[in-house]
Design a protein around this motif. Sequence first.
Motif, PDB file in Angstrom:
ATOM      1  N   LYS A  67       0.796  -1.222   0.000  1.00 12.83           N
ATOM      2  CA  LYS A  67       0.000   0.000   0.000  1.00 12.83           C
ATOM      3  C   LYS A  67       0.833   1.280   0.000  1.00 12.83           C
ATOM      4  CE  LYS A  67      -3.860  -2.192   2.470  1.00 12.83           C
ATOM      5  NZ  LYS A  67      -4.658  -2.418   1.276  1.00 12.83           N
ATOM      6  N   TYR A  68       2.129   1.172  -0.205  1.00 12.48           N
ATOM      7  CA  TYR A  68       2.970   2.368  -0.130  1.00 12.48           C
ATOM      8  C   TYR A  68       2.837   3.236  -1.379  1.00 12.48           C
ATOM      9  CZ  TYR A  68       5.509   2.514   4.247  1.00 12.48           C
ATOM     10  OH  TYR A  68       5.844   2.694   5.565  1.00 12.48           O
ATOM     11  N   THR A  69       2.763   4.528  -1.112  1.00 15.19           N
ATOM     12  CA  THR A  69       2.712   5.556  -2.151  1.00 15.19           C
ATOM     13  C   THR A  69       4.106   6.163  -2.300  1.00 15.19           C
ATOM     14  OG1 THR A  69       2.211   7.276  -0.538  1.00 15.19           O
ATOM     15  CG2 THR A  69       0.325   6.089  -1.497  1.00 15.19           C
ATOM     16  N   PHE A  70       4.268   7.062  -3.278  1.00 17.73           N
ATOM     17  CA  PHE A  70       5.533   7.792  -3.383  1.00 17.73           C
ATOM     18  C   PHE A  70       5.775   8.608  -2.109  1.00 17.73           C
ATOM     19  CE2 PHE A  70       4.750   7.679  -8.156  1.00 17.73           C
ATOM     20  CZ  PHE A  70       5.719   6.724  -8.402  1.00 17.73           C
ATOM     21  N   TYR A  71       4.701   9.170  -1.567  1.00 15.27           N
ATOM     22  CA  TYR A  71       4.798   9.987  -0.353  1.00 15.27           C
ATOM     23  C   TYR A  71       5.368   9.173   0.812  1.00 15.27           C
ATOM     24  CZ  TYR A  71       3.212  12.712   3.705  1.00 15.27           C
ATOM     25  OH  TYR A  71       3.142  13.409   4.881  1.00 15.27           O
ATOM     26  N   LEU A  72       4.869   7.942   0.984  1.00 10.69           N
ATOM     27  CA  LEU A  72       5.356   7.095   2.075  1.00 10.69           C
ATOM     28  C   LEU A  72       6.757   6.568   1.799  1.00 10.69           C
ATOM     29  CD1 LEU A  72       2.074   5.126   2.901  1.00 10.69           C
ATOM     30  CD2 LEU A  72       3.120   6.984   4.238  1.00 10.69           C
ATOM     31  N   GLN A  73       7.043   6.224   0.546  1.00 12.12           N
ATOM     32  CA  GLN A  73       8.394   5.739   0.205  1.00 12.12           C
ATOM     33  C   GLN A  73       9.440   6.806   0.501  1.00 12.12           C
ATOM     34  OE1 GLN A  73       9.449   2.879  -0.448  1.00 12.12           O
ATOM     35  NE2 GLN A  73       7.918   1.674  -1.563  1.00 12.12           N
ATOM     36  N   ALA A  74       9.079   8.067   0.274  1.00 14.81           N
ATOM     37  CA  ALA A  74      10.043   9.159   0.448  1.00 14.81           C
ATOM     38  C   ALA A  74      10.474   9.336   1.895  1.00 14.81           C
ATOM     39  CB  ALA A  74       9.448  10.467  -0.071  1.00 14.81           C
ATOM     40  N   LYS A  75       9.751   8.703   2.831  1.00 11.23           N
ATOM     41  CA  LYS A  75      10.087   8.800   4.239  1.00 11.23           C
ATOM     42  C   LYS A  75      10.964   7.648   4.721  1.00 11.23           C
ATOM     43  CE  LYS A  75       5.871  11.239   5.641  1.00 11.23           C
ATOM     44  NZ  LYS A  75       4.739  11.254   6.605  1.00 11.23           N
ATOM     45  N   ARG A  76      11.226   6.690   3.851  1.00 10.41           N
ATOM     46  CA  ARG A  76      11.914   5.471   4.280  1.00 10.41           C
ATOM     47  C   ARG A  76      13.434   5.643   4.315  1.00 10.41           C
ATOM     48  NH1 ARG A  76       9.786   0.011   1.772  1.00 10.41           N
ATOM     49  NH2 ARG A  76      10.613  -0.717   3.770  1.00 10.41           N
ATOM     50  N   LYS A  77      14.011   5.420   5.473  1.00  7.11           N
ATOM     51  CA  LYS A  77      15.466   5.483   5.600  1.00  7.11           C
ATOM     52  C   LYS A  77      16.131   4.393   4.768  1.00  7.11           C
ATOM     53  CE  LYS A  77      15.509   7.540  10.234  1.00  7.11           C
ATOM     54  NZ  LYS A  77      15.936   7.361  11.654  1.00  7.11           N
ATOM     55  N   LYS A  78      15.450   3.256   4.659  1.00 13.54           N
ATOM     56  CA  LYS A  78      15.991   2.132   3.886  1.00 13.54           C
ATOM     57  C   LYS A  78      16.219   2.525   2.434  1.00 13.54           C
ATOM     58  CE  LYS A  78      15.040  -2.734   2.825  1.00 13.54           C
ATOM     59  NZ  LYS A  78      14.085  -3.860   3.027  1.00 13.54           N
ATOM     60  N   LEU A  79      15.313   3.328   1.887  1.00 14.65           N
ATOM     61  CA  LEU A  79      15.439   3.756   0.495  1.00 14.65           C
ATOM     62  C   LEU A  79      16.663   4.645   0.309  1.00 14.65           C
ATOM     63  CD1 LEU A  79      14.236   3.869  -2.372  1.00 14.65           C
ATOM     64  CD2 LEU A  79      12.925   5.862  -1.628  1.00 14.65           C
ATOM     65  N   TYR A  80      16.830   5.613   1.188  1.00 14.78           N
ATOM     66  CA  TYR A  80      17.957   6.533   1.038  1.00 14.78           C
ATOM     67  C   TYR A  80      19.284   5.864   1.342  1.00 14.78           C
ATOM     68  CZ  TYR A  80      14.232   9.808   0.462  1.00 14.78           C
ATOM     69  OH  TYR A  80      13.118  10.440  -0.020  1.00 14.78           O
ATOM     70  N   LYS A  81      19.249   4.885   2.206  1.00 19.61           N
ATOM     71  CA  LYS A  81      20.471   4.103   2.451  1.00 19.61           C
ATOM     72  C   LYS A  81      20.875   3.366   1.184  1.00 19.61           C
ATOM     73  CE  LYS A  81      22.386   0.586   5.542  1.00 19.61           C
ATOM     74  NZ  LYS A  81      22.108  -0.331   6.698  1.00 19.61           N
ATOM     75  N   ALA A  82      19.882   2.810   0.469  1.00 20.15           N
ATOM     76  CA  ALA A  82      20.171   2.109  -0.786  1.00 20.15           C
ATOM     77  C   ALA A  82      20.707   3.067  -1.840  1.00 20.15           C
ATOM     78  CB  ALA A  82      18.914   1.420  -1.303  1.00 20.15           C
ATOM     79  N   PHE A  83      20.169   4.275  -1.893  1.00 23.35           N
ATOM     80  CA  PHE A  83      20.653   5.276  -2.848  1.00 23.35           C
ATOM     81  C   PHE A  83      22.093   5.699  -2.534  1.00 23.35           C
ATOM     82  CE2 PHE A  83      16.180   7.111  -3.961  1.00 23.35           C
ATOM     83  CZ  PHE A  83      15.944   6.008  -4.765  1.00 23.35           C
ATOM     84  N   ARG A  84      22.407   5.797  -1.257  1.00 18.66           N
ATOM     85  CA  ARG A  84      23.740   6.265  -0.869  1.00 18.66           C
ATOM     86  C   ARG A  84      24.809   5.190  -0.954  1.00 18.66           C
ATOM     87  NH1 ARG A  84      20.817   8.797   3.397  1.00 18.66           N
ATOM     88  NH2 ARG A  84      21.383   7.040   4.752  1.00 18.66           N
TER      89      ARG A  84
END
Length: 259
Positions: A67-84
């Motif tokens: 059920k995650y939206t772009f708005y909710l994904q943008a809050k995930r530390k896991k996502l930014y860790k993967a980007f970094r």
Amino acid sequence: MNSGRTTNFLFVLLLFGCFSCSDSHKTTHILFVGNSYTYRNNMPAIFEQIAESKGEQVEVSHITRGKYTFYLQAKRKKLYKAFRNQKWDVIVLQGSSRDMLRDSARFNKRTYPALDKMFGMIREHQKDAKVYFYMTWPYRKGDPKTKRFSDPDSMLHAVAAGYDNLKNRYHVPVVPVGKVWRSYVVKYPDSRLYLKDNSHPTYEGSYLVACTMYSAIYGKSPQGADKLAIQNQEEYERIQQFVGKEYRTEEFQSYLRAE
């Protein structure tokens, strides 16, 4: 040519051949970001197996949550860790279908700021990555919560328009999964792409998604890929052939052109 020169010449050819072989077999690292439309049936793994069976070297990961939206994904530390912390060659972004049915005020308040944040991180840490949006499909009977989207074609029109807006704003291509999905269902009404909830994909549905992703990312038809674990042989063959034809259409190609 004396034996010494011959040996040196053969060594250079061998060395060049090794470099060429290594370069041509470079592993592509792909990250899928989304919700259950991505992780259901482990679609990223199906995609990886299709790509490998077609001769590609690829490693696929996904960051997903139901059920995650772009708005909710943008809050995930896991996502930014993967980007970094990891180098990605391809990043695929999938949002909520209902997000595309909201009014422009909600887009301006939530969706755009969330994606602005994501793309800021991508530009900073993944500037060489190819980014795609993943257009989702309509529910089998449309969205029952909204009268004007209560049939699949009107819902798809709204979802496609939403991704068109994102494509134009961020200059990022869109994988038109929703268009391919709906065209397949119309042509083959006996197909079994939906689960009983009329929304989520069966294995066949996820297989169609993976085939469409393969064509968009690698620029090739999925025909000839291994059969994997699909149960319905006839539908398996139809999906490969259908996606291969859809990939070559002007509409499909237009979504891949980002200016």
